[in-house]
Enzyme design. Sequence first.
Site, PDB file in Angstrom:
ATOM      1  N   SER A 199       3.557 -48.293  34.229  1.00  0.00           N
ATOM      2  CA  SER A 199       3.646 -46.893  34.660  1.00  0.00           C
ATOM      3  C   SER A 199       4.173 -46.881  36.092  1.00  0.00           C
ATOM      4  O   SER A 199       3.578 -47.520  36.975  1.00  0.00           O
ATOM      5  CB  SER A 199       2.232 -46.295  34.617  1.00  0.00           C
ATOM      6  OG  SER A 199       2.251 -45.020  34.078  1.00  0.00           O
ATOM      7  N   ALA A 200       5.257 -46.150  36.334  1.00  0.00           N
ATOM      8  CA  ALA A 200       5.954 -46.232  37.627  1.00  0.00           C
ATOM      9  C   ALA A 200       5.111 -45.800  38.826  1.00  0.00           C
ATOM     10  O   ALA A 200       5.265 -46.327  39.919  1.00  0.00           O
ATOM     11  CB  ALA A 200       7.224 -45.381  37.576  1.00  0.00           C
ATOM     12  N   HIS A 201       4.203 -44.837  38.592  1.00  0.00           N
ATOM     13  CA  HIS A 201       3.481 -44.305  39.761  1.00  0.00           C
ATOM     14  C   HIS A 201       2.472 -45.288  40.331  1.00  0.00           C
ATOM     15  O   HIS A 201       1.892 -45.047  41.390  1.00  0.00           O
ATOM     16  CB  HIS A 201       2.816 -42.961  39.431  1.00  0.00           C
ATOM     17  CG  HIS A 201       1.667 -43.026  38.470  1.00  0.00           C
ATOM     18  ND1 HIS A 201       0.367 -42.941  38.884  1.00  0.00           N
ATOM     19  CD2 HIS A 201       1.621 -43.183  37.122  1.00  0.00           C
ATOM     20  CE1 HIS A 201      -0.437 -43.004  37.824  1.00  0.00           C
ATOM     21  NE2 HIS A 201       0.304 -43.157  36.747  1.00  0.00           N
ATOM     22  N   THR A 237      15.356 -36.187  25.291  1.00  0.00           N
ATOM     23  CA  THR A 237      16.292 -36.375  26.409  1.00  0.00           C
ATOM     24  C   THR A 237      15.623 -37.180  27.529  1.00  0.00           C
ATOM     25  O   THR A 237      14.509 -36.866  27.940  1.00  0.00           O
ATOM     26  CB  THR A 237      16.774 -34.994  26.931  1.00  0.00           C
ATOM     27  OG1 THR A 237      17.346 -34.301  25.822  1.00  0.00           O
ATOM     28  CG2 THR A 237      17.783 -35.139  28.043  1.00  0.00           C
ATOM     29  N   CYS A 327     -22.761 -41.277  38.587  1.00  0.00           N
ATOM     30  CA  CYS A 327     -23.677 -40.496  39.404  1.00  0.00           C
ATOM     31  C   CYS A 327     -22.890 -39.272  39.718  1.00  0.00           C
ATOM     32  O   CYS A 327     -22.756 -38.850  40.849  1.00  0.00           O
ATOM     33  CB  CYS A 327     -24.111 -41.170  40.717  1.00  0.00           C
ATOM     34  SG  CYS A 327     -25.276 -42.492  40.428  1.00  0.00           S
TER      35      CYS A 327
END
Length: 375
Positions: A199-201, A237, A327
């Site tokens: 995942s790029a992020h 796309t 918690c």
Amino acid sequence: MEKIYLDNAATTALRPEVIAEMVSVLQNEYGNPSSSHSFGRTAKSKLELARKTIAQLLNVSAQEIIFTSGATEANNWILQNAITNLKVKRVITSKIEHHAVLHAVEFLQKEHNIQVDFVKIKKDGTVDINHLMELLSQEITTLVSLMHVNNEIGTVLDLEEIAKICKQHGVCFHSDTVQSVGKMELDLQKIPVDFMVASAHKFHGPKGIGFAFIRKGLPVHSIFHGGEQEKGIRPGTESLHNIVGMAKALQLSFEHLNADRTHIQDLKKYTIEQFQHHFPDVAFNGTTENTLYTILSIRLPIDDSKSGMLLFSLDMKGIAVSRGSACQSGSARPSHVLAEFLNQEEVLHPSIRVSFSHLSTKKEIDTLITALLAV
Ligand code: PLP
């Protein structure tokens, strides 16, 4: 108030060069890569260049990289494909996987009545390889799905060793490599993993884009039904600005890998020392030796009654870290990862996950410690 971001396992800041590249695509390359006119052809060549860049960095061929919206989609797709297409009757995984694997496996188990075996997790948060071998001695069409680096505690799986064990036993191997892609060298000619995802992020690229690596020759069904994009197996796309941004981010991660790793390793060592100095009874989840340099899960010797306020009070001071134990809203449920290998007493102490990037500094760690001492 100066804000401090120490939650890089959740997501990372985009590198300026990535933003510049993405803006340029958004402004200039708005053609649809499927169009045959010049606008489309330019977009298509950018798309394929991005694919080639990513493939080269992992030492695979471009056709083995399929773009997806991220790792959640890619994990779900690969797991589903294993059952419906590769005719897998059993999945071996672990209880410390990300929910993008764990919940997908649970769903598939219900839908397809497959066998699911969980490999044992040792006291240090690592996978028990002997138990995996034991499970593999049962002859049944199997997919092994084990993450490379755990996102909560940072423990590292020996990807090459597990991939080789899977090969020896003639089973397919999928790894969620979200936390390791861009943070360590991965030569997929040496590591015979069949499927992996990114995942790029997580490596200073944009959100909503990722890729699946699918080893050549392995059959995959299409995830959706639609056009011919991504060889027809992942139609829709292409998000060109995101894809180009992802390739740029991965390229930069590798260009800066040695310098960034040295900086972060030094910072992690400093963080451990400072915590040990200010909180003598502190403990670290997963031993510090077998965790990736970017992640540190800290079990604080803080009174249980204060743990609910902990993250809130850090947040009020502009400090972002992540919760390692629950918690939350009065619930005392520990995270599914920590619950798997900590004992009852250990689980009661609040754990926080500090995750670093090349932007993190010692001054930020000092501020975090000062804030924690005041809780
Ligand atoms: N797998 C791991 C190990 C992760 O850390 C994450 C994100 O937190 C995911 C999968 C899911 O990634 P995404 O939300 O980008 O699809």
